[in-house]
Structure formats: C-alpha cells, structure tokens
Write a protein that holds these residues in place. Structure first.
Motif, PDB file in Angstrom:
ATOM      1  N   LYS A  48       1.042  -1.415  -0.240  1.00 41.33           N
ATOM      2  CA  LYS A  48      -0.116  -0.160  -0.320  1.00 41.33           C
ATOM      3  C   LYS A  48       1.056   0.991  -0.042  1.00 41.33           C
ATOM      4  CE  LYS A  48      -4.135  -1.401   0.356  1.00 41.33           C
ATOM      5  NZ  LYS A  48      -4.887  -1.862  -0.802  1.00 41.33           N
ATOM      6  N   LEU A  49       1.831   0.969   0.646  1.00 46.15           N
ATOM      7  CA  LEU A  49       2.787   2.676   0.994  1.00 46.15           C
ATOM      8  C   LEU A  49       4.106   1.984  -0.023  1.00 46.15           C
ATOM      9  CD1 LEU A  49       2.430   2.529   4.646  1.00 46.15           C
ATOM     10  CD2 LEU A  49       1.314   3.737   3.653  1.00 46.15           C
ATOM     11  N   HIS A  50       4.641   1.716  -0.921  1.00 44.58           N
ATOM     12  CA  HIS A  50       5.660   1.795  -1.719  1.00 44.58           C
ATOM     13  C   HIS A  50       5.052   2.647  -2.707  1.00 44.58           C
ATOM     14  CE1 HIS A  50       2.451  -0.031  -5.644  1.00 44.58           C
ATOM     15  NE2 HIS A  50       3.603   0.577  -5.775  1.00 44.58           N
ATOM     16  N   ILE A  51       6.410   4.160  -2.895  1.00 45.12           N
ATOM     17  CA  ILE A  51       6.784   5.135  -3.503  1.00 45.12           C
ATOM     18  C   ILE A  51       7.857   5.149  -5.087  1.00 45.12           C
ATOM     19  CG2 ILE A  51       8.509   5.632  -2.625  1.00 45.12           C
ATOM     20  CD1 ILE A  51       7.583   7.835  -1.755  1.00 45.12           C
TER      21      ILE A  51
ATOM     22  N   LEU B  70      -1.654   4.128  -1.295  1.00 40.18           N
ATOM     23  CA  LEU B  70      -1.404   5.263  -1.910  1.00 40.18           C
ATOM     24  C   LEU B  70      -0.294   6.081  -2.376  1.00 40.18           C
ATOM     25  CD1 LEU B  70      -2.315   7.408   0.808  1.00 40.18           C
ATOM     26  CD2 LEU B  70      -0.032   6.780   1.818  1.00 40.18           C
ATOM     27  N   PHE B  71       0.492   5.853  -2.969  1.00 45.97           N
ATOM     28  CA  PHE B  71       0.738   6.070  -4.007  1.00 45.97           C
ATOM     29  C   PHE B  71       0.873   5.570  -5.283  1.00 45.97           C
ATOM     30  CE2 PHE B  71       3.406   7.054  -0.151  1.00 45.97           C
ATOM     31  CZ  PHE B  71       3.203   8.549   0.240  1.00 45.97           C
ATOM     32  N   TRP B  72       0.864   4.649  -5.621  1.00 48.85           N
ATOM     33  CA  TRP B  72       0.539   3.507  -6.799  1.00 48.85           C
ATOM     34  C   TRP B  72      -0.896   2.436  -7.004  1.00 48.85           C
ATOM     35  CZ3 TRP B  72       3.438   6.198 -10.824  1.00 48.85           C
ATOM     36  CH2 TRP B  72       4.132   7.450 -10.231  1.00 48.85           C
ATOM     37  N   TYR B  73      -0.920   2.591  -7.530  1.00 48.26           N
ATOM     38  CA  TYR B  73      -1.722   0.793  -8.304  1.00 48.26           C
ATOM     39  C   TYR B  73      -0.198  -0.170  -7.786  1.00 48.26           C
ATOM     40  CZ  TYR B  73      -5.966   3.362 -10.008  1.00 48.26           C
ATOM     41  OH  TYR B  73      -7.030   3.758 -10.246  1.00 48.26           O
ATOM     42  N   SER B 313       8.849   9.063 -16.863  1.00 44.72           N
ATOM     43  CA  SER B 313       8.224  10.564 -15.924  1.00 44.72           C
ATOM     44  C   SER B 313       7.880   9.551 -14.675  1.00 44.72           C
ATOM     45  CB  SER B 313       6.788  11.224 -16.721  1.00 44.72           C
ATOM     46  OG  SER B 313       6.195  10.109 -16.539  1.00 44.72           O
ATOM     47  N   THR B 314       7.324   8.622 -14.414  1.00 42.37           N
ATOM     48  CA  THR B 314       7.384   7.799 -13.044  1.00 42.37           C
ATOM     49  C   THR B 314       8.549   8.130 -12.172  1.00 42.37           C
ATOM     50  OG1 THR B 314       7.537   5.731 -14.193  1.00 42.37           O
ATOM     51  CG2 THR B 314       5.271   6.376 -14.336  1.00 42.37           C
ATOM     52  N   ASN B 315       9.371   8.163 -12.621  1.00 39.90           N
ATOM     53  CA  ASN B 315      10.536   8.166 -11.688  1.00 39.90           C
ATOM     54  C   ASN B 315      10.712   9.032 -10.806  1.00 39.90           C
ATOM     55  OD1 ASN B 315      11.399   5.045 -11.770  1.00 39.90           O
ATOM     56  ND2 ASN B 315      11.936   5.251 -13.575  1.00 39.90           N
ATOM     57  N   ASN B 316      10.717  10.347 -11.047  1.00 41.36           N
ATOM     58  CA  ASN B 316      10.653  11.478 -10.715  1.00 41.36           C
ATOM     59  C   ASN B 316      10.015  12.086  -9.540  1.00 41.36           C
ATOM     60  OD1 ASN B 316      10.055  14.146  -9.899  1.00 41.36           O
ATOM     61  ND2 ASN B 316      10.175  15.309 -12.641  1.00 41.36           N
ATOM     62  N   ILE B 317      10.803  11.621  -8.488  1.00 42.39           N
ATOM     63  CA  ILE B 317      10.605  12.172  -7.231  1.00 42.39           C
ATOM     64  C   ILE B 317       8.629  12.732  -6.545  1.00 42.39           C
ATOM     65  CG2 ILE B 317      11.781  14.191  -6.585  1.00 42.39           C
ATOM     66  CD1 ILE B 317      11.604  11.280  -4.108  1.00 42.39           C
ATOM     67  N   PHE B 318       8.759  13.716  -7.454  1.00 38.20           N
ATOM     68  CA  PHE B 318       7.673  15.040  -6.954  1.00 38.20           C
ATOM     69  C   PHE B 318       6.108  13.813  -7.836  1.00 38.20           C
ATOM     70  CE2 PHE B 318      11.076  17.414  -7.821  1.00 38.20           C
ATOM     71  CZ  PHE B 318      10.985  18.656  -5.769  1.00 38.20           C
ATOM     72  N   VAL B 319       6.497  13.294  -8.362  1.00 34.13           N
ATOM     73  CA  VAL B 319       5.700  12.686  -9.207  1.00 34.13           C
ATOM     74  C   VAL B 319       5.086  10.777  -8.298  1.00 34.13           C
ATOM     75  CG1 VAL B 319       5.149  11.010 -11.280  1.00 34.13           C
ATOM     76  CG2 VAL B 319       5.937  12.794 -11.386  1.00 34.13           C
TER      77      VAL B 319
END
Lengths: 51, 428
Positions: A48-51, B70-73, B313-319
C-alpha cells in the motif's frame, strides 16, 4: 618491498565513510523489507505504501 | 516434525509503462487489446476452461488483480481462477469485473475462435501472444491427447521474469526531438456507445512482401503509407483537414534490448505526415513522406529518449510522492492532451510461430486494438504462416478508410480476403 603506513587522504576517507553509511542504510532498509514481507500485515503495508 | 507452510500472498510493483496505463485509463480510454486465434474445430468450453487454468498456473505473473495503494496501483496475487465465457457482445467491455474474478485479462470463445482480451497494464502484445499460445497448446493437448508427444507437453520454454526492463533502458542524455503537434482527428458519424466495427483484411504475406520490396520499402512503411493515404483520400480531403496525419507505431523493445521479461517493454514512434493545404497528394507522395519519417525516427537512441520522457516520468520524485487520487487526475488530463497528438495507431505484433505438432489445428490469428474518442480507427497486424491479417477497429459508422485500403491492395494485384462483424459491410 612494499610501502607501509600509507595514509589515506582526507577526501578518500570521507568517500569510504559515505559508502559505508550508504551500505548500512540500504542493508537496514532491505532487512526491514524482508522482515515485513514475512508477515501478512507487513506485506500489505509494503504494497500500500510503496512509492 | 511437520514443517509449517507459510502461504504468502504475492504482490509486485507495476512496470513504468503499466503505471501510465493504470493512471490514464478511464471509461473513455481503456487500453485494452484483443488477440484471437482461429482453430479448425468448434471450441469445447470445459476444455478451454481447464486449459486456461493450466496456463495461468504456469504464467503466475498474470495471475494477479489490480489493487490501489496510497501512491501507486500494484498487482496482488489472485487466488481465484479465471472464468471462460462465450463471446456475446462487442469487444472491449470492462475487463476486471467480478464475473471475471477481477483478472486483468478475459478469455472468451465463439465457434472456432478463442479470444484473449488484455488490459495493457498487464503485458504487451508479445507477452500476450505467449500466454494465448500456452492456452491453445494446453487446449489441443487435452483435445487430441494422442497426437502431441509427451516431451512437448513438459518442456515448453517460458519466462517468469517480470523485471521492469524500462528501468535499465533510460538514457541520461536525451536526444532532442521535435515537439509533437496536435494531429488531424478523423471525422464522421459515430456508432452507438460500446459498438465497434471490426474488419479483417487477410492478405497474402508473400505477395505483399514482394510488392513492398519491388518499390524499395519495408512492409511496415508500405502498410503505414497505405493507411495514411486511405485516411487522406476518404476523410482528410473531404473534411478539409489542416493538421498532420500522425500515426503511432509501437516498437517492440525486446528485439533491441536483451530481456526475458514478460511484462510491458515497448515504445512507440510517431509517423507524422504533414500535408500542404492546396496540394493534391498521390500515394507515391505519401509513401515518400512515410519513408522519410521512418528513416528519421526509427533510431534506437530516439526511441530510448521517448521512453525516458514518457514512462520515465513516473520516476520523478515529485510525481512519486503525490497521492494516487491526485496523480490519477493529473495523468488523465495529460493523457487527453497526448491522445490529441495521434490520428490513429498501427500496431504490428509480428509473426506468430506455433510448434509443428500443434500447427494442423490452428487456422490463424487476429489482433484488435480498442479505438477511442481521439483515435477513431486503429489498426492491429499479425502474421501467421502465409497470411498477414490487418484488422481495423472503428467507432465510425462508415467504412470508407477500410474500403479504400482494400481497394489500394486490389489495384496492385495483391490477394486480400475480407471478414468482419455485423457493423461493417464486407460484401464488396
């Protein structure tokens, strides 16, 4: 036959220390991940939290 | 002492291209494609169900459902089995619904045909062909148990690798490319929502190859030129088009960069045909423009620059740190802008090879891409044995582009056979 008492340059010392710190951090991170992966709840948290 | 078996639910991150697909997909734009295989006898539903279950137990990378973090699928192991059903509707209906146990692919059948519909986040056409063939092999092994030798059943080579091959392919220095302009969008009355006209042009591969060689161009260049010219003659000129005809041509990167991954690994090239308003173009003029575009853009460095820009673009820290809900919103707006830059897509899956023992039961393959509000016609191509099948899928009521394409082939004495669904006229 071989030079002894070779002193490392201050700059190099810093580099080594930085690499060691990095390795320790990565090791701790990896171990936490491995530990969490053994628990069902941990896996959910990781997913759930992977970024 | 008995060892305690810990059952671990498996999860994995999406590859970078899959991230883009999941974020950009919505009701209007679904990124689903369909691969079909035509067998020589009617399909037995029970055997197909068993074959699909056996195939998915081997291709565990596809035994997943899509979950949101929370951030990605992310992909989570699906403990249920996929459900095979009869094809009763037009293609590209919602794929990961409850009836299909939330799988990201769907297996359906109709008479002699097996369909595999795949959400692009799961894999590209290359991976999907491997999976479809595994289903077909398993099906035929059960249907004709005495015809297929045992060693063929057990030692079939496959990859389980799901590495994100994009990660190792990004380049630090990007080659500068021209900014893509908005493209000409096809005009005309549309079909009702959920309806798709499908036309298969079954062409003799040898004749087509020889013809393309005789005018010194590759098969892809020739086909792209035929499509571009068909659009120009039947739509662009009628509606006084002003913007360029831009055709998106996906490129299989597995050919160029060594990887065993069965996840997505492709990029695309944009063939832009800028036409002057007052000039009347012939097919040869369009072919020259297409050849120039291929020469200019089919260069690995440029292709890698494109993936660094898009999927990268998905590796950009701000994204990465933006919550999924906001990310989805931003990507959907972004994808709407990107979609306006293409008139149509031309996707060539390449040559499908089937093992000799199974060949007598396989008649052919088709690839269908899902058209949408921006790219109202799409074109999927696949070759098998002596045939190359060019399939147009459309949301337009008229079939002028498809008919022109067929006419152009016939004018050049290339054998072509037409098949289609109930929304297209295949009589002439």
């Amino acid at each position: 036959m071989y030079p002894t008492n070779i002193k490392m340059k201050k700059k190099d010392k810093r580099k080594v220390a930085k690499a060691v710190r990095g390795a320790i951090k990565a090791g701790i991170k990896e171990n936490i991940k491995l530990f969490l992966n053994t628990k069902k709840f941990g896996r959910i948290i990781l997913a759930k939290l992977h970024i | 002492m008995k060892k305690k078996i810990i059952k671990r639910a498996y999860w994995r991150k999406l590859d970078d291209q899959a991230k883009v697909f999941t974020l950009a997909s919505n009701k209007k734009y679904s990124s689903i494609y369909r691969l079909s295989v035509l067998l020589k006898e009617n399909i037995d539903k029970e055997l197909l169900q068993k074959a699909t279950e056996l195939a998915i137990s081997k291709y565990r990378a596809y035994k997943v459902k899509l979950k949101s973090g929370l951030f990605w699928y992310y992909f989570e192991e699906n403990e249920l089995l996929p459900v095979v059903s009869e094809e009763v509707d037009y293609p590209f209906k919602k794929i990961n619904d409850k009836a299909n146990n939330e799988y990201l692919f769907k297996v359906t059948y109709f008479h002699k045909k097996i369909n595999l519909e795949v959400f692009h986040a799961l894999t590209d056409g290359n991976g999907a062909i491997l999976f479809l063939n595994e289903i077909v092999y398993r099906y035929l092994e059960m249907k004709y148990p005495n015809e297929i030798p045992e060693h063929k059943k057990e030692f079939r080579r496959m990859s389980e690798d799901t590495e994100d091959a994009y990660k190792k392919s990004y380049v630090k220095k990007r080659v500068k490319t021209k900014k893509i302009k908005k493209a000409y969008m096809l005009q005309g009355e549309e079909l009702d929502k959920g309806e798709y006209g499908i036309t298969h042009n079954i062409i003799n591969l040898k004749e087509l190859k020889e013809y393309a060689r005789s005018i010194e161009c590759s098969l892809s260049e020739y086909l792209v030129a035929l499509i571009a010219y068909s659009i120009y003659e039947t739509n662009y000129r009628i509606y006084n088009g002003k913007r360029p005809i831009n055709i998106s041509v996906p490129i299989n990167l597995k050919k160029y960069i060594k990887t065993e991954t069965i996840s997505n690994f492709f990029s695309y090239m944009q063939v832009s045909i800028a036409l002057k308003e007052k000039k009347v173009y012939t097919f040869d003029d369009v072919l020259i423009l297409v050849k120039k575009e291929f020469e200019k853009k089919l260069i690995l460095d440029k292709i890698l620059s494109t993936i660094t820009k898009d999927a990268g673009s998905t590796n950009n820290i701000f994204v990465r740190i933006v919550p999924l809900v906001l990310k989805k919103l931003a990507f959907r707006i972004g994808s709407m802008q990107v979609k306006r830059k293409f008139t149509t897509s031309f996707s060539n899956v390449g040559i499908v090879s089937v093992e000799d023992e199974y060949k007598p039961h396989v008649d052919g393959y088709f690839v269908i891409l899902s058209p949408d509000w921006a790219e109202k016609i799409k074109c999927g191509i696949v070759s098998y044995e002596n045939d190359i099948v060019v399939t147009f899928s459309t949301i337009l009521k008229d079939n002028l582009v498809e008919n022109k394409f067929k006419e152009l082939l016939k004018e050049r004495n290339i054998s072509v056979r037409i098949e289609g669904n109930d929304l297209v006229d295949v009589s002439n």
